[in-house]
Design an enzyme around this catalytic site. Structure first.
Site, PDB file in Angstrom:
ATOM      1  N   TYR A 145       1.061  -1.462  -0.187  1.00 46.06           N
ATOM      2  CA  TYR A 145       0.337  -0.161   0.212  1.00 46.06           C
ATOM      3  C   TYR A 145       0.594   1.292  -0.435  1.00 46.06           C
ATOM      4  O   TYR A 145       0.707   2.126   1.144  1.00 46.06           O
ATOM      5  CB  TYR A 145      -1.078   0.017   1.672  1.00 46.06           C
ATOM      6  N   LYS A 189      22.173  -8.781  20.072  1.00 45.95           N
ATOM      7  CA  LYS A 189      21.555  -8.209  20.950  1.00 45.95           C
ATOM      8  C   LYS A 189      19.881  -9.632  21.147  1.00 45.95           C
ATOM      9  O   LYS A 189      18.616  -9.733  20.599  1.00 45.95           O
ATOM     10  CB  LYS A 189      20.413  -6.764  20.296  1.00 45.95           C
ATOM     11  N   ASP A 222      23.533  -2.747  24.168  1.00 42.25           N
ATOM     12  CA  ASP A 222      23.250  -1.277  25.012  1.00 42.25           C
ATOM     13  C   ASP A 222      24.534  -1.881  25.642  1.00 42.25           C
ATOM     14  O   ASP A 222      25.347  -0.726  26.278  1.00 42.25           O
ATOM     15  CB  ASP A 222      21.848  -1.975  25.299  1.00 42.25           C
ATOM     16  N   ASP A 246      28.254  -0.609  12.667  1.00 43.97           N
ATOM     17  CA  ASP A 246      28.297   0.875  12.135  1.00 43.97           C
ATOM     18  C   ASP A 246      28.045   1.573  13.315  1.00 43.97           C
ATOM     19  O   ASP A 246      29.179   2.944  13.237  1.00 43.97           O
ATOM     20  CB  ASP A 246      27.085   0.956  11.178  1.00 43.97           C
ATOM     21  N   ASP A 250      31.280   4.338  15.069  1.00 43.03           N
ATOM     22  CA  ASP A 250      31.512   6.095  15.264  1.00 43.03           C
ATOM     23  C   ASP A 250      32.025   6.247  16.899  1.00 43.03           C
ATOM     24  O   ASP A 250      32.370   7.247  17.338  1.00 43.03           O
ATOM     25  CB  ASP A 250      29.785   6.927  15.181  1.00 43.03           C
TER      26      ASP A 250
HETATM   27  C1  IPM Z   1      29.817   3.749   6.546  1.00 46.25           C
HETATM   28  C2  IPM Z   1      28.296   4.707   7.016  1.00 46.25           C
HETATM   29  C3  IPM Z   1      27.424   3.582   6.483  1.00 46.25           C
HETATM   30  C4  IPM Z   1      26.823   2.258   6.972  1.00 46.25           C
HETATM   31  C5  IPM Z   1      26.397   4.652   5.541  1.00 46.25           C
HETATM   32  C6  IPM Z   1      26.548   5.728   4.659  1.00 46.25           C
HETATM   33  C7  IPM Z   1      25.369   3.919   4.726  1.00 46.25           C
HETATM   34  O1  IPM Z   1      27.343   5.059   7.959  1.00 46.25           O
HETATM   35  O2  IPM Z   1      30.307   3.565   6.655  1.00 46.25           O
HETATM   36  O3  IPM Z   1      29.467   3.847   8.532  1.00 46.25           O
HETATM   37  O4  IPM Z   1      26.394   2.842   8.063  1.00 46.25           O
HETATM   38  O5  IPM Z   1      27.891   1.519   6.361  1.00 46.25           O
HETATM   39 MN    MN Z   2      28.734   4.728   9.788  1.00 44.36          MN
END
Ligand code: IPM
Ligand code: MN
Ligand code: NAD
Length: 354
Positions: A145, A189, A222, A246, A250
């Site tokens: 949908y 998880k 977590d 991912d 970071d």
């Molecule tokens: C990374 C980026 C990518 C990912 C995105 C942009 C799709 O965040 O390489 O870390 O999640 O792989």
């Molecule tokens: Mn990333």
């Protein structure tokens, strides 16, 4: 003279600043080592999309396959939805070449301040090994949908025994090669995700039995996020699914100073296809075009590339130059507390190449 050919994909935003910087460092360091690098630069990305209606041409993978390695900047434009740009460029290369390992080291260099108190240089030294071809990124699903009031979206995660086993095995082998803390932490998880991640946990236990010399721990994501802040120095190799890897990479980047310092290697360990090297960061539209982005993540990714291509001495000379610039602390971009431009940091790295 040894010859290597590199495909350059600057892509979008600050990708167009950091890839040329890394190219200069590669050119100088390879020439000093008597290795001939040839580069082919592709103008694929969002500008290509505006002109041609696609991020890269249909024969893109074929053209990339002709090279020994790929160096990518970043993909993403504020005027195009991210799922279009990323599913049009970076993700199809990872999937199409089956680059199933995404290796993301995080090291606290001398001269870099962690936002966490009390860590000496080198005290945080870990690698996030991210599964890179399946899991939450499989891109299986659809709309029902579509755009109607009752619309439904289905997004399926796919975990295969083959996929889990090969990435977990890679993580254990890496812990042996690093020969530091000789530890692997597995992140899932499985308390809430009762199928795919239960399979992952079971395979982790099976594979770990083959590596009695490697210490293991299994953490829920977590708690892992908390522990990356609470006890980052305890981690060595951390293996997780595509999405968890991912997010956690970071976090590992910022506890070691900046995402502007975090490199990443998308690897095909069997070497059937060229591997792809890139910074962990994205196109950073907030600073793009100002010439102030930190090129060091991409320069360190180039160092990982030279190592993969059998040139550890070139890799070490690049990393050594980056270490020297950081330790000196005079020429740093704003993300590391300095005021230098991309060009000034690049020049400082070039000047420090052995
Ligand atoms: C990374 C980026 C990518 C990912 C995105 C942009 C799709 O965040 O390489 O870390 O999640 O792989
Ligand atoms: Mn990333
Ligand atoms: P981002 O990594 O681009 O930026 C996050 C923050 O970090 C921003 O404030 C940015 O200015 C800063 N930053 C990032 N790299 C830096 C560097 N080298 N030097 C100094 N500061 C730096 O993440 P985002 O803002 O979430 O995403 C922006 C776009 O990039 C989106 O379109 C996203 O989809 C895309 N993206 C692409 C990749 C990739 O190509 N591999 C990775 C992540 C995000």
């Amino acid at each position: 003279m040894k010859k290597l050919s590199i495909a350059l994909l600057p892509g979008d935003g600050i990708g167009m600043e950091v890839v040329p910087a890394a190219r200069k460092v590669l050119e100088k360091s390879a020439a000093a080592a008597g290795v001939h690098l040839s580069f082919e630069e592709f103008d694929w990305g969002s500008d290509h999309y505006f002109r041609m209606g696609q991020m890269m041409p249909v024969d893109a993978l074929e053209r990339l396959r002709a090279h020994d390695s790929i160096l990518l900047g970043a993909v993403g434009h504020p005027d195009i939805p991210d799922h279009i740009t990323l599913n049009g460029m970076l993700l199809p290369i990872r999937r199409g070449f089956d680059l199933y390992v995404n290796e993301r080291p995080a090291y606290l260099y001398a001269g870099v301040e962690s936002p966490l108190r009390g860590y000496e240089p080198g005290a945080i030294d870990m690698v996030v090994v991210r599964e890179n071809t399946e899991g939450e990124y499989t891109n299986v699903g659809g709309f029902v949908y579509h755009h109607l009031p009752e619309e439904v979206a289905i997004q399926t995660s796919v975990f295969t025994r083959h996929g889990c086993e090969r990435i977990i095995r890679y993580a254990f082998d890496l812990a042996r090669r690093r020969n530091l803390k000789r530890k692997v932490a597995s992140i899932t998880k499985s308390n809430a995700q009762g199928y795919g991640m239960v399979l992952w946990d079971r395979i982790f236990r099976e594979v770990s039995a083959e590596y009695p010399d490697i210490e293991t721990e299994s953490l829920l994501v977590d708690a892992a996020a908390m522990n990356f802040v609470r006890r980052p120095a305890s981690f060595d190799v951390v293996v997780g699914s595509n999405l968890f890897g991912d997010i956690l990479s970071d976090l590992s980047a910022i506890v070691t100073g900046s995402i502007g310092l975090a490199p990443s290697a998308n690897l095909d360990p069997r070497r059937n296809a060229p591997s792809l090297f890139e910074p962990v960061h994205g196109s950073a539209p907030d600073i793009a075009g100002k010439g102030v982005s930190n090129p060091l993540a991409t320069i360190l990714a180039a160092a990982m590339m030279m190592d993969h291509l059998g040139e550890p001495a070139i890799s070490a000379s690049i990393e050594g130059a980056v270490r020297a610039v950081l330790a000196d602390g005079k020429v740093l971009t704003a993300d590391l507390g300095g005021r230098a431009t991309t060009a000034e940091v690049t020049a400082a790295v070039l000047a420090n190449l052995a």
